[in-house]
Design a protein around this motif. Sequence first.
Motif, short mmCIF file in Angstrom:
data_model
loop_
_atom_site.label_atom_id
_atom_site.label_comp_id
_atom_site.label_asym_id
_atom_site.label_seq_id
_atom_site.Cartn_x
_atom_site.Cartn_y
_atom_site.Cartn_z
N ASN A 168 0.83 -1.21 0.00
CA ASN A 168 0.00 0.00 0.00
C ASN A 168 0.86 1.26 0.00
O ASN A 168 0.54 2.25 -0.66
CB ASN A 168 -0.92 0.01 1.22
N ARG A 169 1.94 1.23 0.75
CA ARG A 169 2.82 2.41 0.82
C ARG A 169 3.44 2.70 -0.54
O ARG A 169 3.49 3.86 -0.98
CB ARG A 169 3.91 2.20 1.87
N GLU A 173 2.84 6.06 -2.86
CA GLU A 173 3.93 6.91 -3.35
C GLU A 173 3.89 7.03 -4.87
O GLU A 173 4.08 8.11 -5.43
CB GLU A 173 5.27 6.35 -2.88
N GLY A 174 3.62 5.91 -5.55
CA GLY A 174 3.60 5.92 -7.01
C GLY A 174 2.46 6.70 -7.61
O GLY A 174 2.59 7.26 -8.70
N LEU A 175 1.35 6.78 -6.89
CA LEU A 175 0.16 7.47 -7.41
C LEU A 175 -0.07 8.81 -6.70
O LEU A 175 -1.11 9.44 -6.93
CB LEU A 175 -1.07 6.58 -7.24
N SER A 176 0.87 9.21 -5.86
CA SER A 176 0.76 10.48 -5.13
C SER A 176 -0.53 10.54 -4.30
O SER A 176 -1.27 11.52 -4.34
CB SER A 176 0.83 11.68 -6.09
N LEU A 177 -0.78 9.45 -3.58
CA LEU A 177 -1.94 9.37 -2.70
C LEU A 177 -1.48 9.13 -1.27
O LEU A 177 -0.34 8.75 -1.03
CB LEU A 177 -2.86 8.20 -3.11
N GLN A 178 -2.37 9.35 -0.32
CA GLN A 178 -2.08 8.98 1.05
C GLN A 178 -2.30 7.47 1.20
O GLN A 178 -3.16 6.89 0.54
CB GLN A 178 -2.98 9.73 2.03
N GLU A 179 -1.53 6.85 2.10
CA GLU A 179 -1.65 5.40 2.27
C GLU A 179 -3.06 5.02 2.73
O GLU A 179 -3.61 4.00 2.30
CB GLU A 179 -0.62 4.91 3.28
N LYS A 180 -3.68 5.84 3.57
CA LYS A 180 -5.03 5.52 4.04
C LYS A 180 -6.04 5.58 2.89
O LYS A 180 -7.05 4.87 2.90
CB LYS A 180 -5.45 6.45 5.17
N THR A 181 -5.76 6.42 1.90
CA THR A 181 -6.63 6.48 0.72
C THR A 181 -6.53 5.20 -0.08
O THR A 181 -7.54 4.67 -0.57
CB THR A 181 -6.25 7.69 -0.17
N VAL A 182 -5.31 4.69 -0.22
CA VAL A 182 -5.11 3.42 -0.92
C VAL A 182 -5.84 2.29 -0.18
O VAL A 182 -6.49 1.44 -0.80
CB VAL A 182 -3.61 3.09 -1.06
N LYS A 183 -5.77 2.29 1.14
CA LYS A 183 -6.47 1.26 1.93
C LYS A 183 -7.97 1.33 1.68
O LYS A 183 -8.65 0.30 1.58
CB LYS A 183 -6.16 1.44 3.41
N HIS A 184 -8.49 2.56 1.58
CA HIS A 184 -9.93 2.73 1.30
C HIS A 184 -10.27 2.15 -0.07
O HIS A 184 -11.27 1.43 -0.23
CB HIS A 184 -10.31 4.21 1.37
N TYR A 185 -9.45 2.47 -1.06
CA TYR A 185 -9.69 1.92 -2.40
C TYR A 185 -9.62 0.40 -2.39
O TYR A 185 -10.41 -0.27 -3.06
CB TYR A 185 -8.66 2.47 -3.39
#
Length: 213
Positions: A168-169, A173-185
């Motif tokens: 997730n981290r 970083e690769g998509l310029s998102l917050q890690e918590k946003t990736v977890k939501h997705y």
Amino acid sequence: MTLRVILADDHPIFRDGLVASIEETGEFEVVGVGETAEDAIRLAKEMQPDVALLDLSMPGGGIQAARAIRAAGTAAQVAMLTVSEDDSDVMAALNAGVTGYVLKGVSAEELRRVLKRIAKGEAHITPSLAAQVLKLMQAAKVAEPNPIDTLSKREEDILRRVAKGMSNREIAEGLSLQEKTVKHYMTEILSKLHARNRVEAAIIAHEAWRDQD
């Protein structure tokens, strides 16, 4: 950083060799060794390892140990190391919440590579088993439009990276998102794909996009 591992297997000679192989490069420390499910559950509680590496067929059962450790949250990740290629064993392990399912024929070098990925939360299943697991997953579902087609562009971007073994981290970083946003997705992706975990999501992605890669 040295990764901390507990190991439970009821074959002493194999277990001793496995400890030596895992610790050979200094990247891992085996902080606890047992031979039963009860040992594994106790060691996980005492040592709070990065990875609990369990034998499927040890006394008490690796599946039962994995389920208990995941429920208690006493190991960051749980992996199964086994000789079994039986469909029902693979599915039972995935349902128990394991991050990795590895066959004992793997080399020591490959096992260390896999353990490093598993410690990061990256799903792993022995490639030879992936196709048959996907068939079982599909057979258990009612016929419906391919759920992967329901993903948004952002969800697809994230799933493609999950399928490549990225954490997730790393995705954040690769998509310029917050890690918590990736977890939501990821929660949304798992729901849309009817996948229980990242392992199943990665398998679905590999099969769906195999001809594109």
